[in-house]
Design an enzyme around this catalytic site. Structure first.
Site, PDB file in Angstrom:
ATOM      1  CD  GLU A  34      -3.141  -0.744   2.110  1.00  0.00           C
ATOM      2  OE1 GLU A  34      -2.906  -0.077   3.123  1.00  0.00           O
ATOM      3  OE2 GLU A  34      -4.266  -1.171   1.825  1.00  0.00           O
ATOM      4  CD  GLU A  64      -4.805  -5.724   2.948  1.00  0.00           C
ATOM      5  OE1 GLU A  64      -5.523  -4.945   3.623  1.00  0.00           O
ATOM      6  OE2 GLU A  64      -3.561  -5.723   3.004  1.00  0.00           O
TER       7      GLU A  64
HETATM    8  C1  GAL Z   1      -4.421  -2.293   4.954  1.00  0.00           C
HETATM    9  C2  GAL Z   1      -3.063  -2.953   5.174  1.00  0.00           C
HETATM   10  C3  GAL Z   1      -3.171  -4.162   6.076  1.00  0.00           C
HETATM   11  C4  GAL Z   1      -4.015  -3.846   7.277  1.00  0.00           C
HETATM   12  C5  GAL Z   1      -5.367  -3.311   6.836  1.00  0.00           C
HETATM   13  C6  GAL Z   1      -6.265  -2.903   7.953  1.00  0.00           C
HETATM   14  O1  GAL Z   1      -4.263  -0.975   4.631  1.00  0.00           O
HETATM   15  O2  GAL Z   1      -2.490  -3.355   3.956  1.00  0.00           O
HETATM   16  O3  GAL Z   1      -1.877  -4.591   6.436  1.00  0.00           O
HETATM   17  O4  GAL Z   1      -3.345  -2.908   8.047  1.00  0.00           O
HETATM   18  O5  GAL Z   1      -5.199  -2.174   6.076  1.00  0.00           O
HETATM   19  O6  GAL Z   1      -6.544  -3.960   8.750  1.00  0.00           O
END
Ligand code: GAL
Length: 847
Positions: free
Chosen positions: A185, A254
């Protein structure tokens, strides 16, 4: 008849054949605009994040088999640099840190792996996964075009790749790893790094590809990821995402299944219908790889929680809960979505989607191949109104904010707003201890806690390692995160007439205890969104020398944001004495302060339980700050997961048989308002949309892995900071309480049909040795809520509903109930009705 041994041998051969067929010859992993291509075949893949060190190796096989049963093809994990290289050049891959073993467990279950090496991870993990020693390398600037940083990042990345290669774990070598990730990110924050950002990303891409893993690399949230790196999406929805090249597939790394928790905040939950909706929308609009972050969140044991203020629990409202139990109906509902989507795979990967509008907020997408395969998705993205649409000459009802999946372009296999999975809910059950009534205790050998002994932690400086400075020191630069604790101590001469003075302290946080002349005079804490602490402490003056001891604490180091690694903590001042009689304010900031990193008890390793200093005396100190407590206990019997309910304690850390189970803080409650008991899944979700537990401790239960327990004589050590009563803590086990099922009279999937009059609700106990002992809820009409929390809707739920279901089910281990007006009568003509049932199961006689 075959002997057991022969049958087992056949099974072993069969498994070996299966694995060899899958993995022995290296698979070629590439990609094109429609998906990852494994051995020449485009794949539709479903993935889930499980971070190996947020559970124990003993839990891994079960977590992975539940993931597979839930319809996952891939397990995704970050690699946490600070875990594996706590001291520069000294590596650790033992126990929970055994990354190779974790990858092999997934492999043995027949799953693939996505390894996110990073090595920046974020992940609500302490310092985002970076080892703190990086920060002290002269001239280093993290995450930019900076030589000292790049040398270290490359060394660690190469080390992990080499380890995987040594074990033949890349798909190109016959192993399960089909994908890697570099950085994480960075695109969200790269503008803050100016020109160095672009150079760094290009370097990271080249560095990663030069490691020659034979499988693709991705960068998430990085629109300018250079070829051949695939840029991927993270978020609650990614259906509108497009990669930066028409040669790259649309991938979602994600899909946040819930959200993380911070001490002092309420707990976020994300409704299953909305997660399912986001998933179906993504595959509808051309996606072919989706990962749930998290599929199992687990626990931030020890001091691994990021921050500041991330809770010890990293449950995340994920489909498998912190304790390894299925979270229903989320797990089951997503499993149903995956099954329906998999039935579309052939058509979906073979061609591009064609989307047409069926009206305002209504969309049909068709995947049709020349050979005649056809799969379709019908979506209603309106947040309020249900709709009925015509598609291919048929009419379909589409609830608001839902997608129907039609694997043959005709029959609805699944609608994301209709939960039809059998659900079980788990609850914590308190285990009795000696402190419950004598009779109960006699009956309860479980979780027997014997008497406590204790040691007082000295207030102020007690270590030979203390040192003095004529300034206020930033905490993280001082402790290098070797401990949560840093003492700032000072003596000052005051006059008797200085009666109404106030000590003013400004600190960057995260928690501060002010002791004046040996007494706790004030405690202050920040929060995840604002870690700073300021306090004005009334000072009771002694004539002559007065002692000020400030104990400053970190609660997990920042893990996110541009230059997050430079965010400081501790008493950086000013520290002032105000309100002095006939004198102006005294600024203590540049006086001589004495510092001590960490506690005396940490130096003596009291958490191991072994010291000879432990005192036991009938009057246990209660509600006193800075006390170490110790006792022994027997493990709760059985195999259900174990937790400690820390109600009665303030804030501190806890160890079981020398293993840290993390920071506890049951007294940090969330604000009283703003929670939504029953969250409307329709409409865009955000982390603050659906929260629960207002006015309650953010975290009251703390996971004690079974693997860390022996049947008897377990040692528990607590370090209590503010004051508590250890007699009040109790053990609990998390057990399945209820089974539920809900089905609509318009149930779309092929189900057992009862005598032609409607679909059938199925109810079955988790174990075949159990029988349905009680029907807790039954309503035919428009029942609302979810398993464990059903309530009557606008219509239906007459007393008879309960009786009908009781008659059909009680005493059986599974039962079928026809969902029809023949059986239940007509509660509201013209309305689509469903039947919801919640039951309890109990072990029958003789089992
Ligand atoms: C994303 C990140 C993850 C985690 C998630 C929130 O931005 O890539 O590692 O932090 O947010 O749980």
């Amino acid at each position: 008849m075959r002997s057991g041994a022969a049958a087992a041998a056949i099974l072993v051969v069969a498994l070996a054949l299966d694995l060899s067929a899958r993995f022995c010859s290296g698979a070629n992993v590439t990609y094109d605009h429609r998906g990852l291509i494994i051995d020449g075949r485009r794949k539709l893949l479903v993935s889930g994040s499980i971070h190996y060190m947020r559970s124990t190796p003993e839990m891994w096989p079960d977590l992975i088999s539940k993931s597979k049963a839930g319809g996952l093809d891939v397990i995704q994990t970050f690699v946490f640099w600070n875990l594996h290289e706590p001291v520069r050049g000294q590596y650790d891959f033992e126990g929970r840190k055994d990354l190779v073993k974790f990858v092999k467990v997934a492999w043995e279950a027949g799953l693939l792996v996505h390894l996110r090496i990073g090595p920046y991870a974020c992940a609500e993990w302490n310092y985002g996964g970076f080892p703190l020693w990086l920060h002290f390398i002269p001239g280093i600037v993290l995450r930019t075009d900076n030589k000292p940083f790049k040398v270290e990042m490359k060394r660690f990345t190469a080390k992990i790749v080499e380890m995987m290669k040594q074990e033949n774990l890349y798909a190109s070598q016959g192993g399960p790893i089909i994908l890697s990730q570099v950085e994480n990110e960075y695109g969200n924050i790269d503008s803050a790094y100016g020109k160095g950002a672009k150079a760094y990303i290009n370097w990271a891409a080249l560095m990663a590809t030069s490691l020659d893993t034979g499988v693709p690399w991705i960068m998430c949230q990085q629109d300018d990821a250079p070829d051949p790196i695939i840029n991927t999406c993270n978020g609650f929805y990614c259906d509108q995402f497009t990669p930066n090249s028409d040669k790259k597939p649309k991938m979602w790394t994600e899909n946040w299944s819930g959200w993380f928790s911070s001490f002092g905040d309420p707990v976020t939950y994300r409704p299953a219908e909305d997660v399912a909706f986001s998933t179906a929308r993504f595959y509808q609009l051309g996606g072919t790889f989706l990962n749930y972050y998290m599929y199992h969140g687990g626990t931030n044991f020890g001091r691994t929680a990021g921050g500041p203020f991330i809770t010890t629990s990293y449950d995340y409202d994920a489909p498998i809960d912190e304790y390894g139990l299925l979270r229903q109906p989320k797990w089951g509902h997503l499993k149903d979505v995956h099954a329906a989507i998999k039935r579309c795979e052939d058509a979906l990967v073979a061609t591009d989607p064609k989307t047409t509008s069926l009206g305002s907020n209504l969309e049909a997408t068709v995947y049709k191949t020349e050979s005649g395969k056809c799969a379709a998705f019908l979506a209603n993205v309106d947040a309020e109104s249900d709709a009925t649409v015509n598609f291919n000459g048929n009419s379909y009802h589409l609830p608001a904010w839902s997608v129907s999946i039609l694997p043959d372009c005709k029959t609805v296999a699944h609608n994301t707003a209709k939960i039809n999975s059998v659900a079980t809910v788990s609850k914590f059950v308190r285990q009795l201890s000696r402190d419950d009534s004598a009779a109960a205790a006699a009956a309860a050998a479980d979780a027997f806690i014997s008497g406590w002994s204790w040691i007082y932690e000295p207030i102020g400086i007690s270590s030979n390692g203390a040192f003095a400075k004529r300034e206020l020191l930033e905490q993280i630069n001082t402790t290098a995160d070797q401990s949560d604790y840093l003492w700032y101590s000072l003596s000052i001469e005051l006059k008797e007439d200085d009666k109404n003075i106030v000590l003013h302290v400004d600190s960057l946080g995260h928690v501060l205890y002010a002791f004046i002349n040996g007494e706790l005079a004030a405690a202050g804490k920040g929060s995840h969104s604002n870690p700073n602490v300021s306090m004005d402490v009334p000072f009771s003056v002694l004539p002559g020398k007065n002692k000020i001891d400030l104990l400053s604490l970190t609660v997990g180091l920042q893990n996110y944001g541009a230059y997050y690694d430079l965010q400081g903590a501790g008493v950086t001042g000013p520290v002032l004495l105000k309100g002095l009689e006939n004198r102006s304010t005294i600024d203590l900031s540049s006086q001589q302060w004495t510092y001590q990193i960490g506690l005396r008890g940490e130096e003596l390793r009291l958490f191991d339980g072994g010291s000879s200093l432990w005192a036991s005396h009938p009057t246990l100190p209660k509600n006193r700050p800075l006390v170490w407590y110790k006792t022994t206990f027997d493990a709760p019997s059985g195999t259900s997961p174990v937790a400690i309910d820390f109600t009665g304690m303030g804030k501190g850390q806890a160890w079981i048989n020398g293993e840290s189970i993390g920071r506890y803080w049951p007294t940090y409650t969330s604000p009283n308002n703003g929670c939504t008991d029953s969250c409307n899944y329709r409409g865009p979700f955000s982390a603050s949309k659906c929260t629960k537990g207002c006015g309650e401790p953010t975290q009251k239960y703390y996971h004690v892995p079974r693997a860390w327990l022996q049947p008897t004589d377990n040692v528990i050590v607590l370090f209590e900071e503010t004051g508590g009563d250890p007699m009040q803590i109790s053990f609990a086990t998390k057990v399945a309480q209820s089974v539920c099922s809900r089905i609509s009279e318009t149930h779309p999937s092929p189900v057992e049909m009862s005598s032609g009059s409607g679909p059938t609700l199925l109810l079955s106990c988790p174990s075949p040795n159990q029988v349905i002992s009680e029907i807790k809820f039954a309503s035919f009409g428009t029942p609302r809520g979810s398993c464990g929390d059903f309530h009557q809707g606008r219509c239906g739920g007459s007393g008879d509903d309960l009786a009908v279901v009781q008659k059909a089910c009680v005493g059986l281990s599974r039962c079928n109930v026809s969902v029809s007006t023949d059986l239940f009568g007509e509660p509201c003509k013209g309305t689509t009705k469903s039947l919801a049932v919640e039951a309890s199961c109990a072990y029958g006689k003789g089992s």
